[in-house]
Design a protein around this motif. Structure first.
Motif, mmCIF file in Angstrom:
data_model
loop_
_atom_site.group_PDB
_atom_site.id
_atom_site.type_symbol
_atom_site.label_atom_id
_atom_site.label_comp_id
_atom_site.label_asym_id
_atom_site.label_seq_id
_atom_site.Cartn_x
_atom_site.Cartn_y
_atom_site.Cartn_z
ATOM 1 N N ALA A 19 -60.760 -36.096 92.529
ATOM 2 C CA ALA A 19 -60.462 -35.214 91.408
ATOM 3 C C ALA A 19 -61.437 -35.456 90.262
ATOM 4 O O ALA A 19 -61.839 -36.595 89.999
ATOM 5 C CB ALA A 19 -59.039 -35.429 90.917
ATOM 6 N N LEU A 20 -61.797 -34.381 89.582
ATOM 7 C CA LEU A 20 -62.639 -34.449 88.383
ATOM 8 C C LEU A 20 -61.811 -34.024 87.183
ATOM 9 O O LEU A 20 -61.291 -32.905 87.131
ATOM 10 C CB LEU A 20 -63.846 -33.528 88.543
ATOM 11 C CG LEU A 20 -64.738 -33.343 87.313
ATOM 12 C CD1 LEU A 20 -65.262 -34.681 86.809
ATOM 13 C CD2 LEU A 20 -65.891 -32.406 87.621
ATOM 14 N N LEU A 21 -61.664 -34.912 86.198
ATOM 15 C CA LEU A 21 -60.869 -34.642 84.997
ATOM 16 C C LEU A 21 -61.787 -34.661 83.783
ATOM 17 O O LEU A 21 -62.463 -35.665 83.518
ATOM 18 C CB LEU A 21 -59.775 -35.693 84.814
ATOM 19 C CG LEU A 21 -58.497 -35.582 85.676
ATOM 20 C CD1 LEU A 21 -58.799 -35.648 87.154
ATOM 21 C CD2 LEU A 21 -57.493 -36.668 85.279
ATOM 22 N N SER A 22 -61.817 -33.549 83.038
ATOM 23 C CA SER A 22 -62.650 -33.462 81.830
ATOM 24 C C SER A 22 -61.990 -32.488 80.874
ATOM 25 O O SER A 22 -62.107 -31.275 81.031
ATOM 26 C CB SER A 22 -64.060 -32.992 82.184
ATOM 27 O OG SER A 22 -64.865 -32.909 81.027
ATOM 28 N N VAL A 23 -61.253 -33.000 79.890
ATOM 29 C CA VAL A 23 -60.418 -32.140 79.053
ATOM 30 C C VAL A 23 -60.660 -32.396 77.569
ATOM 31 O O VAL A 23 -60.896 -33.523 77.141
ATOM 32 C CB VAL A 23 -58.918 -32.345 79.366
ATOM 33 C CG1 VAL A 23 -58.596 -31.860 80.769
ATOM 34 C CG2 VAL A 23 -58.496 -33.791 79.191
ATOM 35 N N SER A 24 -60.582 -31.334 76.792
ATOM 36 C CA SER A 24 -60.589 -31.464 75.330
ATOM 37 C C SER A 24 -59.198 -31.832 74.831
ATOM 38 O O SER A 24 -59.046 -32.683 73.955
ATOM 39 C CB SER A 24 -61.052 -30.152 74.690
ATOM 40 O OG SER A 24 -62.416 -29.928 74.933
ATOM 41 N N ASN A 25 -58.181 -31.177 75.376
ATOM 42 C CA ASN A 25 -56.790 -31.465 75.036
ATOM 43 C C ASN A 25 -56.291 -32.584 75.947
ATOM 44 O O ASN A 25 -56.088 -32.382 77.135
ATOM 45 C CB ASN A 25 -55.949 -30.203 75.208
ATOM 46 C CG ASN A 25 -54.490 -30.417 74.865
ATOM 47 O OD1 ASN A 25 -54.062 -31.523 74.543
ATOM 48 N ND2 ASN A 25 -53.705 -29.350 74.939
ATOM 49 N N LYS A 26 -56.115 -33.771 75.382
ATOM 50 C CA LYS A 26 -55.764 -34.951 76.197
ATOM 51 C C LYS A 26 -54.262 -35.059 76.483
ATOM 52 O O LYS A 26 -53.828 -36.006 77.145
ATOM 53 C CB LYS A 26 -56.223 -36.233 75.487
ATOM 54 C CG LYS A 26 -57.698 -36.259 75.079
ATOM 55 C CD LYS A 26 -58.619 -36.192 76.261
ATOM 56 C CE LYS A 26 -60.072 -36.507 75.902
ATOM 57 N NZ LYS A 26 -60.703 -35.504 75.026
ATOM 58 N N GLN A 27 -53.472 -34.111 75.995
ATOM 59 C CA GLN A 27 -52.020 -34.168 76.205
ATOM 60 C C GLN A 27 -51.692 -34.268 77.693
ATOM 61 O O GLN A 27 -52.142 -33.469 78.508
ATOM 62 C CB GLN A 27 -51.360 -32.913 75.611
ATOM 63 C CG GLN A 27 -49.858 -32.846 75.820
ATOM 64 C CD GLN A 27 -49.280 -31.502 75.384
ATOM 65 O OE1 GLN A 27 -49.924 -30.758 74.645
ATOM 66 N NE2 GLN A 27 -48.082 -31.191 75.826
ATOM 67 N N GLY A 28 -50.905 -35.281 78.060
ATOM 68 C CA GLY A 28 -50.419 -35.432 79.433
ATOM 69 C C GLY A 28 -51.455 -35.897 80.436
ATOM 70 O O GLY A 28 -51.132 -36.052 81.625
ATOM 71 N N ILE A 29 -52.672 -36.183 79.983
ATOM 72 C CA ILE A 29 -53.720 -36.493 80.965
ATOM 73 C C ILE A 29 -53.513 -37.855 81.617
ATOM 74 O O ILE A 29 -53.832 -38.035 82.796
ATOM 75 C CB ILE A 29 -55.126 -36.389 80.323
ATOM 76 C CG1 ILE A 29 -56.200 -36.248 81.418
ATOM 77 C CG2 ILE A 29 -55.413 -37.559 79.402
ATOM 78 C CD1 ILE A 29 -56.093 -35.004 82.233
ATOM 79 N N THR A 30 -52.964 -38.841 80.884
ATOM 80 C CA THR A 30 -52.745 -40.155 81.509
ATOM 81 C C THR A 30 -51.607 -40.094 82.525
ATOM 82 O O THR A 30 -51.671 -40.765 83.561
ATOM 83 C CB THR A 30 -52.446 -41.222 80.438
ATOM 84 O OG1 THR A 30 -51.359 -40.798 79.624
ATOM 85 C CG2 THR A 30 -53.675 -41.474 79.572
ATOM 86 N N ASP A 31 -50.569 -39.302 82.250
ATOM 87 C CA ASP A 31 -49.492 -39.147 83.236
ATOM 88 C C ASP A 31 -50.032 -38.516 84.516
ATOM 89 O O ASP A 31 -49.687 -38.937 85.628
ATOM 90 C CB ASP A 31 -48.367 -38.272 82.666
ATOM 91 C CG ASP A 31 -47.587 -38.971 81.563
ATOM 92 O OD1 ASP A 31 -47.648 -40.215 81.505
ATOM 93 O OD2 ASP A 31 -46.937 -38.271 80.768
#
Length: 524
Positions: A19-31
């Motif tokens: 998976a590739l994760l690259s987000v401006s909005n970090k909400q919920g990304i660690t979960d």
């Protein structure tokens, strides 16, 4: 050369390995990252997203480790690399693609999680410059989103934190991500990038000072499905941000026709929002009574007197908080919708006793800052600026031998605000800042005037010393002559007819005052 499409898309569930994760909005990304790691998924990430994941104790690889190339140009270039896009776009059910991946030492990526630089938020800030705005235009993000969405048969794309939980549930079921889910998420992804590009296009239209865009791009999120449209056999939904303007806090869900009525009511009352207490009563998007008074309950009674039949099942809008006395007056008949900036608690308690009645708080009125208005028609749409034109006393031109008295002028300005919101051909008789008769939507202005007079007479209202407002010029003198015969002493109209002199002469012969506004208010 264009790629040859596969004859059949693979519809089997997709196992996520990378998976590739690259987000401006970090909400919920660690979960989400935790869920991926727990399910044995290798995580690749960039910049700030990688730091957040790493700080949470979750293993993650930087994109630069995959590409063997550092981020550059202040982070403008991170993921634009064959090792990334080859992994996203590869059709892993297609042997030639797999052979090419092996030859180029590229590993597939089955999940892309991307949301974009907050362009809309950036341009909403005060003193934003074009230079700063353009720095908030994402390039790599939309490219990855579109690539993953295009290849939804082999890749899953997430573009919003609201999608993470449902995705994780499906991932942890150990069945893989279904074809249906991937296709739905791809549709959402394309909607996401379309909305993003629309915001950018709109911004450049504004800085180029184009009042009307060369390309009409409209992107509105669905607020909700509606039970049906104008009629039960028509499907309908509402789109946009109505919750910025109104809050329906009591009663059933608003219907398609309710929204049309509310829109008309809000637009009329926006012209009265700073005036004395004012009430307008609407039926089928047309005002059937409007009045202003120092007391809101008196304003309601005066508005109701214009037409005592039509208000049943209609809507009432006020420009002040509704008090108990006004609520009691309104409650004497069934009113489907009541709108006001606020409701006194005792008034709210009384009005809320009817479950089928909608009570609506006005959060803001439409204003001159409201964007373009649209109307669909064969082959496309009509677009125009909204009609928020107002007139001041200095804009008026007295064209008759007799100038209007102060009272006549006040009534004319009141009637002019009302007639603007009546369907053409529109005629409004008014006196003491109260409508006496409203004629709407007729094929001739004289017919509208006759209907207005007839309604007033049926209600026993005296038209003597009233004023008459017309949304467009009188093409013939007969309309003014009919108004004089009914008892009107003053006329307000745009002027501009080739027979203006005849019309003015008719007013002079009947000792009427007449004002030209120079502005027309057709409402089709």
């Amino acid at each position: 050369m264009a790629l040859k499409p596969l004859s059949n898309l693979p519809t089997t569930p997709l196992k996520i390995k990378r998976a590739l994760l690259s987000v401006s909005n970090k909400q919920g990304i660690t979960d989400l990252a935790n869920s991926l790691h727990a399910n044995g998924v290798e995580i690749i990430s960039t910049g700030g997203t990688a730091k957040v994941i790493r700080d949470a104790g979750i293993p993650v690889k930087d994109v630069s480790e995959i590409t063997n190339f550092p981020e550059c140009l202040d982070g403008r270039v991170k993921t634009l690399h064959p090792k990334i896009h080859g992994g996203i776009l590869a059709r892993t059910s297609h042997d030639p693609d797999n052979e090419e991946l092996q030859k180029l030492d590229i590993d597939p990526i089955e999940l892309v999680v991307v949301n974009l630089y907050p362009f809309k938020e950036a341009i909403s800030k005060e003193n934003i410059t074009p230079a700063t705005a353009t720095e908030n235009i994402d390039i790599g993000g939309p490219t990855m989103v579109r690539a993953a969405a295009k290849n939804f048969a082999h890749v899953c794309i997430l573009t919003h934190p609201d999608q993470y939980s449902t995705f994780s549930d499906e991932l942890e079921s150990d069945q893989g991500i279904s074809f249906k889910t991937r296709r739905q998420l791809a549709r959402k992804a394309f909607e996401h990038t379309a909305d993003y590009d629309t915001a950018i296009s709109k911004y450049f239209t504004e800085i180029d000072e184009l009042n009307l865009p060369d390309q009409l791009n409209v992107s509105l999120h669905k607020s909700s499905d509606l039970r049906y449209g104008e009629n039960p056999h028509q499907q309908a939904a509402i789109y946009g941000e109505q919750n910025k303007f109104i809050n329906c806090f009591h009663g059933k869900e608003l219907s398609y026709n309710n929204y049309l009525d509310i829109d008309s009511a809000l637009n009329l009352m926006s012209d009265f929002q700073h005036d004395d207490p004012t009430i307008a009563i609407f039926k089928h998007t047309v005002p059937c009574g409007v009045a202003s008074d120092e007391n809101l309950s008196n304003a309601y009674r005066k508005a109701f007197e214009t037409d005592k039949m039509s208000p049943f099942g209609g809507i009432v809008i006020a420009n002040r908080s509704i008090d108990l006395e006004t609520a009691k007056a309104i409650d004497e008949i069934f009113t489907e919708i009541i709108l006001a900036p606020s409701f006194d608690e005792d008034a709210k308690d009384l009005l809320a006793q009817k479950k089928n009645r909608r009570l609506v708080e006005i959060l803001q009125f439409p204003s001159s800052n409201t964007e373009l208005t649209f109307r669909s028609l064969f082959g496309g749409a009509l677009v125009q600026q909204p009609d928020y034109e107002t007139i001041q006393t200095d804009d008026l031109k007295s064209v008759t031998e007799r100038n209007p008295s102060d009272k006549e002028l006040a009534d004319m300005l009141f009637a002019w605000k009302v007639v603007k919101h009546v369907k053409s051909n529109a005629i409004v008789y008014a006196k003491n800042r109260k409508t006496l008769g409203i004629g709407t939507g007729q094929t001739s202005r004289v017919d509208s005037s006759e209907i207005a007079v007839d309604k007033a007479q049926k209600e026993g209202l005296n038209l003597e010393e009233s004023v008459i407002a017309s949304d467009a010029f009188f093409p013939f003198a007969d309309g003014v002559e009919a108004a004089a015969k009914a008892g009107a002493t003053a006329v307000i109209q745009p002027g501009g007819s080739i027979r203006d002199e005849e019309v003015i002469q008719a007013a002079n012969e009947n000792n009427m005052s007449m004002i030209f506004t120079g502005k027309r208010h057709f409402k089709h």
